[in-house]
Enzyme design. Structure first.
Site, short mmCIF file in Angstrom:
data_model
loop_
_atom_site.label_atom_id
_atom_site.label_comp_id
_atom_site.label_asym_id
_atom_site.label_seq_id
_atom_site.Cartn_x
_atom_site.Cartn_y
_atom_site.Cartn_z
N HIS A 142 -20.42 37.92 90.37
CA HIS A 142 -20.71 38.21 89.46
C HIS A 142 -21.22 36.82 88.87
CE1 HIS A 142 -21.92 38.57 85.01
NE2 HIS A 142 -21.72 39.58 85.18
N ARG A 152 -27.41 37.19 79.48
CA ARG A 152 -28.77 36.96 80.33
C ARG A 152 -30.07 37.80 79.74
NH1 ARG A 152 -27.74 37.30 85.72
NH2 ARG A 152 -25.57 38.07 84.93
O1 MEZ Z 1 -21.17 46.50 86.00
C1 MEZ Z 1 -20.47 45.58 85.46
O2 MEZ Z 1 -20.26 44.73 85.98
C2 MEZ Z 1 -20.86 45.01 84.20
C3 MEZ Z 1 -21.26 45.76 82.86
C4 MEZ Z 1 -20.91 42.91 83.95
C5 MEZ Z 1 -21.78 42.27 83.11
O3 MEZ Z 1 -21.94 41.64 83.04
O4 MEZ Z 1 -21.43 43.23 81.71
#
Ligand code: MEZ
Length: 555
Positions: A325, A345
């Site tokens: 992430h 974002r």
């Molecule tokens: O699906 C995901 O990983 C999610 C919703 C993450 C996020 O950025 O909140």
């Protein structure tokens, strides 16, 4: 720890460029999205593209595949139990459908199997609901707005996000069942964020062509998990065994899956649970900290189901890719790895380097966004240093209040607002320091759209599986995945239990065979798997804990 004076000085660069960036955004002017060519150049900095991060796995149904070292090591480990020492004829419990994993996929499966009239046992490693589902923040995708969106548009986005490597039949199932899942959740009591007139709020995520992200503030997963868990706990046909992870599947003499060996973490006993069908819904692998990355994942995310399924004969796919992430907390260190939802974002927060300058559009697909941040810090030398020498980039959350009105950050991101407040950081006034964090296991056990595997009687759902997201998952498709395929697995497993399951003697012969294969491949190791819990013990302490490696095992 609050921001140090040095970091506060560095924040001035962000404040200096903010008025102009806000004006540009208000005028609809965005930092340019990359061309396909720029994206592929940028992706070279993504950890998935480091060949040295992977090695060949030498045994099992996907022998010869190149997988992250941390996963290959687990697949080449021995069982936690001595197959000859376990009496599989001593049955502790018997049921129609046994589900390993008590997160979103496991619980959704339990509800649907129960609705089909099956007796269900959910065995979970920690407490019911301690899972990545509970920690998901930003939302769940579904094309509910028929006038502006459709499953077809959703399909194209999922395929594009996955670099068109996704398994089409899985994607089709995901997107066509999505609107029903939202209705099902609402009926059960999930409170999504809505407009005053009752319409569901939706927003964009990286890689989406339509606003189809439904959410409950920044605690969408918690809201969904608490609701489906309450529902499951209130159904008499569903029993839950907590602190009881599966450590091996049990096959019967026909080669069909017919139960599992559970490890009772409190009494350290091993219990045989016999079942007519088994669903693996054990989640992902973040706690393996692949390539040394911090993680958003819950404490139990140690790839257990991969090991169990693989040993029983189910191959793996897409495990060469792992999702990082783009925005995990890198400072304060007590929050290291903490997920800062993509919704920040989506709501307009820019991603900035140490000079307060934009270097990437904040809505690139996740892998591209993460790679651009890594490049900015490690290659271009434009990261912001933390007091302990790590690097990060700024996520300019104060822009959200400026763009959408005072109080938006506190209202829309309560989870993060409160968490940072504890460190005397007001994220509606000061930006957050972030770096990519290991978030999701893109690949996993091979399956089809009915959640079946190569082993009859063994079904899989959720993060333990691979194929639907191809090489990269888009935001909001994991909550959807666990619910669509969790429900599917529950249904099909119940039907299998009633119509196809054959009676037979339970065995651990596949474990014996796997050990023979390890031996034949010349693999000598004292490592045992599944790992169950990560070990953060200091190496020096571990040297003095002579028995730690084997505590709770029969080997
Ligand atoms: O699906 C995901 O990983 C999610 C919703 C993450 C996020 O950025 O909140």
């Amino acid at each position: 720890m609050s921001y140090t004076d040095t970091l506060r000085d560095l924040i001035r660069a962000v404040e200096k460029t903010r008025p102009e960036r806000v004006a540009r955004k208000r005028g609809g002017e965005e930092f340019p999205l990359m061309s396909l060519e720029e994206r592929s150049k940028t992706l070279r900095y993504h950890p998935d593209y480091r060949e040295e991060g992977r090695r060949e796995v030498r045994v099992g149904p996907s022998k010869g595949s190149h997988l992250p070292h941390e996963i290959a090591d687990l697949l080449e480990a021995g069982s936690r139990v001595d197959a000859d020492a376990v009496d599989v004829s001593r049955i502790h419990a018997e049921t129609d459908v046994l589900i390993l994993g008590g997160g979103g996929a496991g619980t959704a499966a339990a509800l649907l199997a129960d609705s089909q009239g099956a007796r269900v046992v959910v065995a979970t490693k920690l407490r019911h609901g301690d899972a990545n589902t509970m920690m998901a923040e930003g939302g769940i995708q579904a094309a509910t707005k028929q006038d502006k969106d459709s499953p077809y548009d959703h399909y194209l986005d999922v395929m594009g996000g996955g670099h068109f490597t996704n398994v089409p039949e899985l994607v089709q199932t995901l997107v066509t069942h999505a609107p029903d899942v939202i209705g099902w959740l609402e009926e059960m009591g999930v409170i999504f964020s809505k407009f005053p007139d009752g319409r569901l709020k939706t927003m964009h995520g990286g890689g989406t062509s339509r606003k189809r992200m439904h959410y409950a503030a920044d605690i969408t997963g918690t809201e969904i998990m608490r609701t489906i868990r309450d529902e499951a706990r209130n159904r008499p046909g569903i029993s839950v065994m907590e602190f009881s992870p599966g450590v091996e599947l049990l096959l019967n003499e026909h080669g069909d899956c017919a139960g599992a060996l559970l490890y009772n973490m409190e009494t350290e006993e091993y219990d045989v649970v016999k079942a007519r069908a088994v669903i693996l819904a054990t989640g992902g692998c973040g706690r393996l900290h692949i390539q040394g990355y911090m993680t958003t994942n819950h404490y139990g995310a140690t790839a257990d189901g991969l090991v169990l399924g693989y040993r029983a004969g189910v191959g793996v796919c897409f495990l060469h890719t792992v999702q990082y992430h783009p925005t995990g907390t890198v400072f304060p260190e007590q929050l290291e790895g903490f997920l800062l939802t993509e919704k920040f974002r989506g709501a307009g927060a820019n991603v900035l380097n140490v000079d307060g300058a934009q270097f990437v559009n904040e809505r690139e697909p996740r892998d591209v966004e993460a790679a651009a941040i890594i490049r900015e810090c490690l290659v271009r030398g434009k990261g912001t240093p933390t007091p302990t020498g790590k690097l990060g980039v700024w996520l300019d959350s104060p822009m959200i209040d400026i763009l959408h009105g005072e109080g938006t950050v506190a209202r829309e991101f309560p989870g993060k607002f409160i968490a940072y407040k504890r460190f005397e950081i007001d994220i509606s006034k000061e930006p957050m320091l972030v770096y990519p964090t290991l978030h999701y296991q893109n690949g996993g056990l091979k399956t089809n759209a009915c959640c079946e595997t190569a082993v009859p009687g063994l079904f899989v759902a959720g993060e333990v599986t691979g194929g639907v997201h191809g090489e990269n998952r888009l935001m909001g498709n994991s909550l959807l995945d666990v619910l669509v395929f969790g429900r599917m697995a529950g249904n099909y497993a119940a039907v299998y239990a009633f119509e196809k399951a054959k009676a037979g003697r339970l065995t651990l012969d596949h474990v014996r065979a796997y050990h023979r294969e390890l031996e034949a491949a010349g693999i000598v190791t004292d490592r045992v798997a599944p790992m169950l819990l990560p070990d953060y013990t200091d190496a020096e302490v571990r040297r003095r804990q002579l028995t730690a490696h084997y505590v709770g095992t029969l080997r």
